[in-house]
Write a protein that holds these residues in place. Structure first.
Motif, PDB file in Angstrom:
ATOM      1  N   LYS A 157       2.629  -5.880  13.172  1.00 46.79           N
ATOM      2  CA  LYS A 157       2.811  -4.439  12.992  1.00 46.79           C
ATOM      3  C   LYS A 157       2.263  -3.995  11.644  1.00 46.79           C
ATOM      4  O   LYS A 157       1.625  -2.931  11.537  1.00 46.79           O
ATOM      5  CB  LYS A 157       4.296  -4.084  13.098  1.00 46.79           C
ATOM      6  N   SER A 158       2.480  -4.786  10.600  1.00 51.73           N
ATOM      7  CA  SER A 158       1.968  -4.402   9.280  1.00 51.73           C
ATOM      8  C   SER A 158       0.448  -4.337   9.270  1.00 51.73           C
ATOM      9  O   SER A 158      -0.139  -3.453   8.626  1.00 51.73           O
ATOM     10  CB  SER A 158       2.464  -5.383   8.213  1.00 51.73           C
ATOM     11  N   GLN A 159      -0.201  -5.250  10.003  1.00 51.95           N
ATOM     12  CA  GLN A 159      -1.662  -5.224  10.043  1.00 51.95           C
ATOM     13  C   GLN A 159      -2.172  -4.048  10.859  1.00 51.95           C
ATOM     14  O   GLN A 159      -3.168  -3.401  10.494  1.00 51.95           O
ATOM     15  CB  GLN A 159      -2.197  -6.545  10.621  1.00 51.95           C
ATOM     16  N   ALA A 160      -1.501  -3.738  11.950  1.00 53.04           N
ATOM     17  CA  ALA A 160      -1.918  -2.602  12.773  1.00 53.04           C
ATOM     18  C   ALA A 160      -1.809  -1.294  11.985  1.00 53.04           C
ATOM     19  O   ALA A 160      -2.714  -0.450  12.006  1.00 53.04           O
ATOM     20  CB  ALA A 160      -1.069  -2.528  14.043  1.00 53.04           C
ATOM     21  N   PHE A 161      -0.723  -1.115  11.248  1.00 48.97           N
ATOM     22  CA  PHE A 161      -0.533   0.119  10.498  1.00 48.97           C
ATOM     23  C   PHE A 161      -1.408   0.163   9.250  1.00 48.97           C
ATOM     24  O   PHE A 161      -1.641   1.241   8.703  1.00 48.97           O
ATOM     25  CB  PHE A 161       0.940   0.296  10.135  1.00 48.97           C
ATOM     26  N   SER A 162      -1.902  -0.977   8.821  1.00 45.30           N
ATOM     27  CA  SER A 162      -2.824  -0.983   7.684  1.00 45.30           C
ATOM     28  C   SER A 162      -4.137  -0.295   8.025  1.00 45.30           C
ATOM     29  O   SER A 162      -4.824   0.230   7.140  1.00 45.30           O
ATOM     30  CB  SER A 162      -3.113  -2.425   7.235  1.00 45.30           C
ATOM     31  N   HIS A 163      -4.498  -0.301   9.312  1.00 44.50           N
ATOM     32  CA  HIS A 163      -5.824   0.182   9.695  1.00 44.50           C
ATOM     33  C   HIS A 163      -5.803   1.559  10.354  1.00 44.50           C
ATOM     34  O   HIS A 163      -6.868   2.116  10.633  1.00 44.50           O
ATOM     35  CB  HIS A 163      -6.491  -0.829  10.635  1.00 44.50           C
ATOM     36  N   ILE A 164      -4.617   2.114  10.611  1.00 39.39           N
ATOM     37  CA  ILE A 164      -4.563   3.457  11.196  1.00 39.39           C
ATOM     38  C   ILE A 164      -5.113   4.463  10.199  1.00 39.39           C
ATOM     39  O   ILE A 164      -4.685   4.524   9.048  1.00 39.39           O
ATOM     40  CB  ILE A 164      -3.121   3.829  11.586  1.00 39.39           C
ATOM     41  N   GLY A 165      -6.073   5.249  10.630  1.00 39.39           N
ATOM     42  CA  GLY A 165      -6.655   6.249   9.751  1.00 39.39           C
ATOM     43  C   GLY A 165      -7.583   5.691   8.695  1.00 39.39           C
ATOM     44  O   GLY A 165      -7.956   6.383   7.753  1.00 39.39           O
ATOM     45  N   GLY A 166      -7.989   4.429   8.846  1.00 44.38           N
ATOM     46  CA  GLY A 166      -8.870   3.807   7.857  1.00 44.38           C
ATOM     47  C   GLY A 166      -8.097   2.883   6.942  1.00 44.38           C
ATOM     48  O   GLY A 166      -6.974   3.184   6.541  1.00 44.38           O
ATOM     49  N   GLY A 167      -8.674   1.731   6.619  1.00 42.70           N
ATOM     50  CA  GLY A 167      -8.013   0.757   5.770  1.00 42.70           C
ATOM     51  C   GLY A 167      -8.074   1.120   4.300  1.00 42.70           C
ATOM     52  O   GLY A 167      -8.501   2.214   3.909  1.00 42.70           O
ATOM     53  N   ALA A 168      -7.651   0.175   3.458  1.00 41.97           N
ATOM     54  CA  ALA A 168      -7.575   0.424   2.014  1.00 41.97           C
ATOM     55  C   ALA A 168      -8.939   0.761   1.426  1.00 41.97           C
ATOM     56  O   ALA A 168      -9.062   1.675   0.598  1.00 41.97           O
ATOM     57  CB  ALA A 168      -6.982  -0.799   1.318  1.00 41.97           C
ATOM     58  N   GLU A 169      -9.973   0.039   1.846  1.00 45.86           N
ATOM     59  CA  GLU A 169     -11.306   0.288   1.288  1.00 45.86           C
ATOM     60  C   GLU A 169     -11.813   1.684   1.656  1.00 45.86           C
ATOM     61  O   GLU A 169     -12.435   2.370   0.838  1.00 45.86           O
ATOM     62  CB  GLU A 169     -12.292  -0.780   1.782  1.00 45.86           C
ATOM     63  N   ALA A 170     -11.542   2.107   2.894  1.00 42.90           N
ATOM     64  CA  ALA A 170     -11.966   3.440   3.317  1.00 42.90           C
ATOM     65  C   ALA A 170     -11.273   4.522   2.485  1.00 42.90           C
ATOM     66  O   ALA A 170     -11.891   5.521   2.094  1.00 42.90           O
ATOM     67  CB  ALA A 170     -11.666   3.639   4.806  1.00 42.90           C
ATOM     68  N   GLN A 171      -9.984   4.326   2.197  1.00 44.71           N
ATOM     69  CA  GLN A 171      -9.273   5.304   1.389  1.00 44.71           C
ATOM     70  C   GLN A 171      -9.792   5.327  -0.046  1.00 44.71           C
ATOM     71  O   GLN A 171      -9.934   6.399  -0.652  1.00 44.71           O
ATOM     72  CB  GLN A 171      -7.770   5.000   1.396  1.00 44.71           C
ATOM     73  N   LEU A 172     -10.096   4.146  -0.604  1.00 48.52           N
ATOM     74  CA  LEU A 172     -10.654   4.099  -1.952  1.00 48.52           C
ATOM     75  C   LEU A 172     -12.000   4.818  -2.012  1.00 48.52           C
ATOM     76  O   LEU A 172     -12.297   5.517  -2.987  1.00 48.52           O
ATOM     77  CB  LEU A 172     -10.818   2.643  -2.401  1.00 48.52           C
ATOM     78  N   ALA A 173     -12.811   4.638  -0.975  1.00 52.47           N
ATOM     79  CA  ALA A 173     -14.114   5.303  -0.941  1.00 52.47           C
ATOM     80  C   ALA A 173     -13.935   6.815  -0.931  1.00 52.47           C
ATOM     81  O   ALA A 173     -14.656   7.552  -1.624  1.00 52.47           O
ATOM     82  CB  ALA A 173     -14.913   4.849   0.279  1.00 52.47           C
ATOM     83  N   ARG A 174     -12.961   7.316  -0.158  1.00 51.57           N
ATOM     84  CA  ARG A 174     -12.727   8.757  -0.101  1.00 51.57           C
ATOM     85  C   ARG A 174     -12.159   9.277  -1.417  1.00 51.57           C
ATOM     86  O   ARG A 174     -12.498  10.377  -1.857  1.00 51.57           O
ATOM     87  CB  ARG A 174     -11.785   9.074   1.061  1.00 51.57           C
TER      88      ARG A 174
END
Length: 368
Positions: free
Chosen positions: A335-352
């Motif tokens: 579950k933690s891995q699935a919710f890590s990627h909803i709406g984009g992962g950590a790298e995607a958020q850092l890029a934004r």
């Protein structure tokens, strides 16, 4: 400043804890999985009956008149027990319809949303350009194209999703009883159903479109819900991991007494507390009507980052048994891995976040 929860907030959290504990034991989760049930229907009805499903909804719309802080507290407890009910998406769709929809749309769908009779799903990839096109026609909007990565169970009857219109991207509430797109389905690692939806000249009513600001209104609230649920998942996973290494003996000593494990546990704890701070700040800013874009990005990034680190740490602390698909800690890992990627992962958020800083988009937030 006093950061303690109010009496009402404590009461809501306690009620949620009691309810989810009753329906979130490892044995109950195993029985649902063995029966092939993704949703706990008895729990769903209790969420309706207790009012927790409408905790953030204005009183004028049949809710409790509270906010995202309170909804986040409920979702945090749900995450702790991995209770099988799609609460966050349904609560957000109901809130969106109540506050962003037209009076015609509210009159038509709010009773069935409030009663939980017709559960609602939500397209979570709101930052990705949608491949669904909506063109105005004589009978309403004509939908053509595709929606990808939609978390949609067979029992969902509404879907709130974005579509490209001549005026830009808008949110539409789709009644899946009347709009029946072709589906290609699969399962995520945490057993959620994920779909590709294909629309061919599907017609929806004019009032299915939410207000022009609904999409931007929804983004921070979705990040808040994802972060709150992830916080509960990681809190419980770390708690279980700490209990395990405190009891498990190696060389005549508890595993948790070894420095390497203690340091890694401390790092995981820091990640959880960082997520708590980011999530609470985001919820507070939403409820106070303050700018939220930066807080939403930071909260979602931390939910992804902490999900990856703490999820793996909790599983590794259990050794070989942690990789057992039937062992309880593995459910928290998935579950933690699935919710890590909803709406984009950590790298995607850092890029934004980086692009926004370069464009000075967060100036109002930074200098307020």
């Amino acid at each position: 400043m006093d950061f303690k929860l109010t009496d009402d907030q404590v009461a809501i959290s306690d009620l949620a804890t009691s309810l989810f504990r009753e329906h979130g034991s490892d044995e109950h989760a195993r029985s649902l999985q063995d029966a092939g049930q993704a949703i706990d229907r008895a729990l769903w009805q209790k969420l309706v009956d207790t009012g927790l499903l409408a905790v953030a909804l204005p009183e004028s719309c049949g809710g409790s008149g509270m906010g995202m802080l309170e909804l986040g507290l409920v979702l945090q407890q749900q995450g702790r027990f991995l209770a099988a009910a799609p609460m966050s998406t349904h609560a957000l769709v109901t809130l969106a319809v109540a506050t962003q929809g037209s009076s015609v749309l509210r009159d038509r769908v709010m009773p069935s949303l409030l009663s939980g009779e017709r559960p609602a799903a939500l397209a979570t990839e709101l930052d990705v350009t949608t491949a669904l096109i909506a063109e105005p026609g004589e009978l309403g909007w004509i939908l053509e194209g595709q929606l990808s990565n939609i978390l949609l169970e067979p029992w969902h009857e509404f879907l709130l999703a974005p579509a490209q219109t001549p005026q830009g991207t808008r949110l539409f509430l789709l009644d899946l009883k009347h709009v029946a797109p072709k589906r290609t389905t699969g399962k995520l690692t945490d057993m959620q159903t994920v779909c590709e939806l294909y629309f061919t000249r599907a017609i929806v009513s004019v009032d299915s479109e939410l207000g022009t600001s609904a999409l931007e209104w929804l983004k921070p609230r979705m990040a808040c819900c994802i972060s709150a649920y992830q916080l509960g998942v990681l809190e419980e996973a770390l708690h279980r991991a700490a209990a395990y290494v405190s009891e498990r003996q190696q060389f005549g000593r508890p595993l948790g007494s070894f420095q390497a494990l203690a340091v890694r546990a401390a790092d995981a704890y820091i990640q959880v507390e960082l997520l708590r701070s980011a999530q609470l700040q985001l919820a507070w800013r939403i409820d106070q009507g303050l700018p939220t874009e930066a807080a939403a990005r930071v909260s979602k990034h931390q939910a992804s980052q902490a999900g990856h680190m703490v999820g793996h740490t909790a599983q590794h602390f259990h050794g070989g048994v942690g990789a057992d698909l039937q062992y309880p800690i593995h459910r928290f890992y998935l579950k933690s891995q699935a919710f890590s990627h909803i709406g984009g992962g950590a790298e995607a958020q850092l890029a934004r976040i980086g692009r926004a800083l370069a464009d000075n988009s967060f100036a109002e937030y930074i200098h307020e």
